[in-house]
Every structure is written in structure tokens, then in C-alpha cells.
Design an enzyme around this catalytic site. Structure first.
Site, PDB file in Angstrom:
ATOM      1  N   GLU A  93      18.290 -20.661 -50.668  1.00 12.33           N
ATOM      2  CA  GLU A  93      19.541 -22.009 -51.022  1.00 12.33           C
ATOM      3  C   GLU A  93      19.424 -21.993 -49.387  1.00 12.33           C
ATOM      4  OE1 GLU A  93      22.702 -20.056 -52.653  1.00 12.33           O
ATOM      5  OE2 GLU A  93      21.886 -19.990 -54.192  1.00 12.33           O
ATOM      6  N   CYS A 106      21.750 -22.916 -41.981  1.00 13.66           N
ATOM      7  CA  CYS A 106      21.594 -21.587 -42.611  1.00 13.66           C
ATOM      8  C   CYS A 106      20.571 -21.513 -44.100  1.00 13.66           C
ATOM      9  CB  CYS A 106      22.895 -21.395 -43.823  1.00 13.66           C
ATOM     10  SG  CYS A 106      23.088 -19.045 -43.425  1.00 13.66           S
ATOM     11  N   CYS A 113      17.692 -10.585 -52.628  1.00 18.29           N
ATOM     12  CA  CYS A 113      17.753  -9.755 -51.682  1.00 18.29           C
ATOM     13  C   CYS A 113      17.770  -8.197 -52.099  1.00 18.29           C
ATOM     14  CB  CYS A 113      19.091  -9.827 -51.318  1.00 18.29           C
ATOM     15  SG  CYS A 113      19.954  -8.569 -49.741  1.00 18.29           S
ATOM     16  N   CYS A 117      24.490  -4.826 -50.802  1.00 21.45           N
ATOM     17  CA  CYS A 117      26.052  -4.512 -51.016  1.00 21.45           C
ATOM     18  C   CYS A 117      26.649  -5.704 -51.445  1.00 21.45           C
ATOM     19  CB  CYS A 117      25.718  -5.861 -49.454  1.00 21.45           C
ATOM     20  SG  CYS A 117      24.965  -5.904 -47.914  1.00 21.45           S
ATOM     21  N   CYS A 120      28.554  -9.095 -52.750  1.00 20.80           N
ATOM     22  CA  CYS A 120      27.372 -10.408 -52.377  1.00 20.80           C
ATOM     23  C   CYS A 120      26.564 -11.131 -53.577  1.00 20.80           C
ATOM     24  CB  CYS A 120      26.253  -9.432 -51.115  1.00 20.80           C
ATOM     25  SG  CYS A 120      24.745 -11.214 -50.391  1.00 20.80           S
ATOM     26  N   GLY A 160      18.387 -13.061 -48.669  1.00 25.53           N
ATOM     27  CA  GLY A 160      17.732 -12.131 -47.924  1.00 25.53           C
ATOM     28  C   GLY A 160      17.862 -11.671 -47.210  1.00 25.53           C
ATOM     29  N   GLU A 161      17.133 -10.224 -46.324  1.00 22.80           N
ATOM     30  CA  GLU A 161      18.083  -9.752 -45.765  1.00 22.80           C
ATOM     31  C   GLU A 161      16.834 -10.023 -43.821  1.00 22.80           C
ATOM     32  OE1 GLU A 161      17.512  -7.190 -42.200  1.00 22.80           O
ATOM     33  OE2 GLU A 161      19.693  -7.288 -43.860  1.00 22.80           O
ATOM     34  N   SER A 192      20.881 -12.557 -39.149  1.00 20.93           N
ATOM     35  CA  SER A 192      22.407 -11.884 -39.329  1.00 20.93           C
ATOM     36  C   SER A 192      21.382  -9.730 -40.423  1.00 20.93           C
ATOM     37  CB  SER A 192      22.983 -12.510 -40.124  1.00 20.93           C
ATOM     38  OG  SER A 192      24.008 -11.495 -40.770  1.00 20.93           O
ATOM     39  N   SER A 215      26.259  -7.390 -40.069  1.00 24.91           N
ATOM     40  CA  SER A 215      26.200  -7.396 -41.318  1.00 24.91           C
ATOM     41  C   SER A 215      27.246  -5.927 -41.608  1.00 24.91           C
ATOM     42  CB  SER A 215      26.395  -7.609 -42.334  1.00 24.91           C
ATOM     43  OG  SER A 215      25.669  -8.677 -42.817  1.00 24.91           O
ATOM     44  N   LEU A 216      29.312  -5.774 -40.969  1.00 27.06           N
ATOM     45  CA  LEU A 216      29.691  -4.686 -40.737  1.00 27.06           C
ATOM     46  C   LEU A 216      29.926  -4.029 -41.656  1.00 27.06           C
ATOM     47  CD1 LEU A 216      29.205  -1.885 -38.388  1.00 27.06           C
ATOM     48  CD2 LEU A 216      31.406  -3.125 -37.151  1.00 27.06           C
ATOM     49  N   HIS A 217      31.135  -4.466 -42.133  1.00 25.70           N
ATOM     50  CA  HIS A 217      31.815  -4.349 -43.358  1.00 25.70           C
ATOM     51  C   HIS A 217      33.419  -3.461 -43.558  1.00 25.70           C
ATOM     52  CE1 HIS A 217      30.861  -8.795 -43.540  1.00 25.70           C
ATOM     53  NE2 HIS A 217      29.112  -7.582 -43.993  1.00 25.70           N
ATOM     54  N   ASN A 291      33.580 -14.482 -50.136  1.00 25.60           N
ATOM     55  CA  ASN A 291      33.496 -15.541 -51.290  1.00 25.60           C
ATOM     56  C   ASN A 291      33.652 -15.273 -52.796  1.00 25.60           C
ATOM     57  OD1 ASN A 291      32.469 -17.984 -49.348  1.00 25.60           O
ATOM     58  ND2 ASN A 291      30.865 -16.103 -48.833  1.00 25.60           N
ATOM     59  N   CYS A 333      25.956 -18.285 -50.122  1.00 26.45           N
ATOM     60  CA  CYS A 333      24.379 -18.237 -50.396  1.00 26.45           C
ATOM     61  C   CYS A 333      25.015 -17.424 -51.956  1.00 26.45           C
ATOM     62  CB  CYS A 333      23.591 -17.272 -49.647  1.00 26.45           C
ATOM     63  SG  CYS A 333      23.226 -18.668 -48.014  1.00 26.45           S
TER      64      CYS A 333
END
Length: 352
Positions: A93, A106, A113, A117, A120, A160-161, A192, A215-217, A291, A333
Site C-alpha cells: 500500500e 507514504c 511486517c 506491534c 498495527c 514494513g519496518e 520511521s 515509534s515509541l508508543h 487506527n 496502512c
């Protein structure tokens, strides 16, 4: 013999192959411009090189294509989401976003991935493989071709990472910024990562001047490990140390992405922990309403995100709430790719 993916080659690599078959080195620059400036998808359209060389190019190389499987355009803010089908039948995507200063895109860096997470959608359909440099690049080229818009900023924040696909992503950045091609300043690129610590150090030493988004979160080690499995390998203290190194080495501010999740990381105590963790760093906190994902039960009250931003502000931390784009087309995504993969399975693996 398997053909070479010509769009993943830099100018020097292309010149080396051409000279090895008896061609002049300057031909590489001509071909490179046809590919990355004029964006042709057929060697026979390269009209300033000989028919014989075009024949040789067709024998040695391939131009990696992406195909628009689905295109969704927001009626709210002109955001366009693309589901691309790759040459092997997999899907990725891409999201094209309009801002006051121009268009940003983006892009995805992997099919699926492996980071896992919890909140996600990208990880739900599973990891398949990493994208080549050309497959990342072609997400931009095809979106520009389809939309007629020129992209001025790139965000590696799709499926993906990026740092798990380090070599291909670095090749992509080299191609994107090459003066003989796109010539985009990497200051207009944001990468990211969920926190692949060794790669952050490596990226810092390269001094590419791109923006690092982490990406801390969650601001405590135990809580972060619960929602982000990567933290069990690269814990929070080592991640923050790597970010400080990146800031010192590059002089660039780091952005910390923080998805505000009700009853998980949104309390006043969480704001205290985050402020303590980041105090004194040259950084910015980007707060994100989580999301909605069908298979997950995480949610965010919009008022809760704004309140969390105020709490951070009172604690001296620079934070903003990310503008939500494409909410009417599920622009987050992972969701389109997951649905397409499921449909593909129903069809017996045939391309849809």
C-alpha cells in the site's frame, strides 16, 4: 539467465555492466535519465540510443513494474490510497497526501511486517518478504504517473519496518536523491522505525540528514514490551541512547511517534513518564489517534489525544496531534493489503 532489475541499479553499477558488454560509459547516464527523469517503462522508447543497444537492454535487464490493484480517493481531503500488485502477485500500500506546501507520499518497504506491534494492521496478514529498491521507488513513480502530481516529500511509514530492509532502503534513498535522477533532498524524507537499535547507529554515522521518526508508543520498558515485541530485544534505555547518538551525530531533531491508546498509555502518569524520558532531548512528539483494526480492540477518544498533548505541554514537551487524513478510505496502512491477501487465498492464489 535471470534478468537484472535495472531500476535498482545506481549510475555506477549501470555503467559497469554496460562497459562490460562493450558500450561507452556515457550511455549509462542517458539510460538512467530515461528511467528516473522521463520515467519510461519500455527500453524501445529510449530513442537517443541505438536499436542494437535497446535490444541488448531487453535481453539483460527488466524494468520492475507495479500495477494499481485498487485506488481509493478521499472525499474529505483528497488523500489517495493505492493498493499495488507486485510482479509476484503480492500486495503493498501507498498513500498520497496533500498538504498546504505540496504532496507527500507514504511508501511501504516490505510485504507485511514481522515486528508484531499489537495495534498495527500491517502485521496481521503476516510477513512475506522485503521490497527491492525499485519496488519502493516505483510506488512514487506510479502514484505521480496516475495522479499527475509531483511529490515533494517522502515518508517511509507504510507497511514494513524500513530498518529491517536496510540495504534496499539505503539503495532507494541513494536513487531518490541522485542528482542525475530525482535529485530530492533527503531533508524531505522521514524514516520511521520501531527501534532496530544497531541500524539507528549505522544510519546516524551515514549522516544522510533525513528525519528519524521513532515509534515509541509507551514510556516505560515493561509496558512497551507488552505492545511492541521489538522492545524485548532492543529495550527502551538502549533505544533512547541510540536516539541521543543520532541527534548528536546528525544535528537533526528526532520525532517520537506515540499512538495514544485509551487505558494503555494515556494517563497522567504516562505523561509524567514520557516527559521524564525525553526531557532535554532535541525532539518532537507526534501524537496519533490509534487506527481502528477489526482484529484488535484498541481505541482512542479524540478528546483524550488533545488532553494528552496538553499534559505534555505543561511538562515542557513539544507535542502535536497528527492530522488525520483519508479517514473515509481507511488510509491507515495494512488494511487493504490484508483484505487483498485474504481474497487471493479464496481464489486459490490466483492474481485478482
Amino acid at each position: 539467465m535471470e534478468k537484472i532489475d535495472i531500476l535498482s541499479l545506481d549510475l555506477d553499477e549501470l555503467a559497469e555492466i554496460l562497459t562490460s558488454i562493450g558500450e561507452k560509459k556515457f550511455r549509462a547516464k542517458q539510460i538512467f535519465q530515461w528511467l528516473h527523469v522521463k520515467r519510461v517503462l519500455d527500453f524501445d522508447k529510449m530513442t537517443d540510443i541505438s536499436v542494437q543497444l535497446r535490444r541488448s537492454l531487453n535481453e539483460i535487464f527488466c524494468i520492475n513494474r507495479l500495477f494499481v490493484q485498487k485506488r481509493l480517493e478521499s472525499a474529505i481531503d483528497n488523500t489517495v490510497k493505492y493498493l499495488y500488485r507486485l510482479s509476484d502477485g503480492n500486495f503493498v500500500e501507498t498513500v498520497l497526501m496533500e498538504y498546504s506546501y505540496g504532496y507527500s507520499i507514504c511508501v511501504s518497504t516490505q510485504v507485511g511486517c514481522k515486528m508484531g506491534c499489537n495495534f498495527c494492521a500491517s502485521t496481521i496478514a503476516g510477513y512475506v518478504r522485503s521490497l527491492t529498491a525499485s519496488e519502493i521507488l516505483m510506488q512514487i513513480y506510479e502514484a505521480e504517473r496516475d495522479s499527475g502530481k509531483s511529490v515533494s516529500g517522502v515518508v517511509l511509514m507504510g507497511i514494513g519496518e524500513p530498518l529491517d530492509n536496510f540495504d534496499n532502503v539505503m539503495k532507494f534513498l541513494h536513487l531518490l536523491s541522485h542528482k542525475g535522477g530525482n535529485d530530492m533532498s533527503l531533508r524531505h524524507v522521514s524514516l520511521s522505525t520501531c527501534g532496530i537499535v544497531p541500524r539507528i547507529y549505522e544510519l546516524a554515522d551515514m549522516k544522510l540528514q533525513l528525519t528519524l521518526s521513532v515509534s515509541l508508543h509507551c514510556a516505560d520498558n515493561e509496558g512497551r514490551s507488552e505492545i511492541m515485541p521489538v522492545n524485548k530485544k532492543y529495550d527502551l534505555p538502549s533505544l533512547i541512547e541510540a536516539c541521543r547518538y543520532y541527534i548528536d551525530k546528525t544535528g537533526r531533531r528526532v520525532t517520537f511517534e506515540y499512538a495514544v491508546i485509551d487505558d494503555v498509555n494515556s494517563s497522567s502518569a504516562d505523561a509524567d513518564k514520557l516527559a521524564k524520558l525525553l526531557r532535554g532531548m532535541n525532539c518532537h512528539v507526534n501524537l496519533i489517534p490509534v487506527n481502528k483494526v477489526r482484529e484488535r480492540n484498541y481505541h482512542t477518544a479524540r478528546s483524550g489525544v488533545a488532553e494528552f498533548a496538553k499534559q505534555l505541554g505543561r511538562r515542557g514537551i513539544n507535542a502535536t496531534v497528527r492530522r488525520t487524513l483519508g479517514s473515509d478510505i481507511e488510509a491507515a496502512c495494512g488494511q487493504l493489503r490484508r483484505d487483498a491477501a485474504q481474497q487471493n487465498e479464496k481464489n486459490g492464489g490466483a492474481d485478482t
